[in-house]
Design a protein around this motif. Sequence first.
Motif, short mmCIF file in Angstrom:
data_model
loop_
_atom_site.label_atom_id
_atom_site.label_comp_id
_atom_site.label_asym_id
_atom_site.label_seq_id
_atom_site.Cartn_x
_atom_site.Cartn_y
_atom_site.Cartn_z
N THR A 28 35.98 3.45 -41.24
CA THR A 28 37.75 2.93 -40.68
C THR A 28 38.46 3.04 -41.74
O THR A 28 39.59 3.72 -42.39
N LEU A 29 38.14 1.89 -43.12
CA LEU A 29 39.19 1.28 -43.55
C LEU A 29 39.51 2.44 -44.78
O LEU A 29 40.42 3.03 -45.50
N PRO A 49 46.07 -9.08 -41.24
CA PRO A 49 46.28 -8.97 -43.01
C PRO A 49 45.64 -8.67 -44.30
O PRO A 49 45.37 -8.26 -45.19
N ASP A 50 44.81 -10.26 -44.35
CA ASP A 50 44.82 -10.80 -45.58
C ASP A 50 43.16 -10.43 -45.60
O ASP A 50 43.21 -9.61 -46.71
N GLU A 51 42.79 -10.31 -44.45
CA GLU A 51 40.99 -9.67 -44.65
C GLU A 51 41.52 -8.23 -44.90
O GLU A 51 40.92 -7.93 -45.79
N GLY A 54 41.95 -8.04 -48.66
CA GLY A 54 41.03 -8.29 -49.42
C GLY A 54 39.93 -7.30 -49.43
O GLY A 54 39.48 -7.11 -50.52
N LEU A 55 39.66 -6.63 -48.32
CA LEU A 55 39.04 -5.27 -48.87
C LEU A 55 39.23 -3.84 -49.37
O LEU A 55 38.60 -3.28 -50.02
N ALA A 56 40.52 -4.48 -48.80
CA ALA A 56 40.66 -2.67 -49.53
C ALA A 56 40.69 -3.05 -50.96
O ALA A 56 40.76 -2.15 -52.35
N ASP A 62 43.50 2.00 -52.74
CA ASP A 62 44.78 1.42 -53.47
C ASP A 62 45.90 2.03 -52.02
O ASP A 62 47.05 1.95 -52.66
N ASN A 63 45.67 2.47 -51.57
CA ASN A 63 46.92 2.96 -50.32
C ASN A 63 46.33 2.89 -49.24
O ASN A 63 47.37 3.18 -48.31
N ILE A 64 46.02 2.03 -48.99
CA ILE A 64 46.18 1.17 -47.94
C ILE A 64 47.26 0.49 -47.60
O ILE A 64 47.85 -0.18 -46.35
#
Length: 336
Positions: A28-29, A49-51, A54-56, A62-64
Amino acid sequence: MDLISQIVERAKANKQRIVLPEGTEERTLKAANQILTDDVADLIILGNPDEIKGLANEWGLDNIAKATIIDPENHPKKEEYAQLLCELRKKKGMTIEEARKLVVDPLYLGCLIIKAGDADGQLAGARNTTGNVLRPALQIIKTAPGITCVSGAMLMLTQAHEYGDNGVLVMGDVAVTPMPDANQLAQIAVCTARTAQAVAGIDPRVAMLSFSTKGSAKHEVVDKVVEALGIAREMDPTLKIDGELQADAALVPKVGASKAPGSEIAGKANVLVVPCLEVGNIGYKLVERLGHATAIGPILQGIARPVNDLSRGCSIDDVYKMIAITANQAIAAKAQ
């Protein structure tokens, strides 16, 4: 330009706000990052948001950062959405305390964001079952006006360009209602035609399929299809629809002319409505595997605003396509 490219371009031209409740799910991400890179839709991603950040970073997405990220546990509209849920479900006995517990569930929160007018559609299912995805949608967004049953359409991209719309066909129901009665079958026909228009961009020509063509066989299941045809025509007098038709009579001009002379649909159908889920599910998978067709979906229909359900075995590309499809449905829902 192929059909998927057309769907993506339509989404780009009229950007919609699509909620992704499974914000930390890898496919999904990664699909979301590509959607944002290509500027296909505005995304609302639910999760810590932090998770998510972190995954991004870990996956090089870079665009998340272009997405709106909402923490279900802590955001400014949490109480507002809880009050909305309580109001919507008060006849079912829901208390504000129960609503406050449910509003942190991303699947419920996503539907509440849509109901409040803060988003246009939702896509989930990479981690969740169909039941879990549909339950809040039906409780909060509810079905479209005049529709009481949810169904699923499959977009079939075939190599048989002489059939359908240059090889493109839409089939329903393939996903939700096991044994529809005549009224439900009529609704499925109308909704599948709308999906064909909204997503495939085709002028729907709907065939109500059976093992009989125009009375060639007598059986109660044939009677159901004939009854559904009449109801569908009442629901939408402008709809191009006919039945009951065997599959060959619906698709092949020569056979259609022979078995159903005078029909404007026989031999020209691009929307196929099957009498039950069993037929639809088996049928599209046979076409997909034996006919080497591409099957895209199921595309859920009948909900007042689009909420789509992914297969838990979906690919990144599947998620990308379904975000674009959900955006197309949202554009059509606003136009109705």
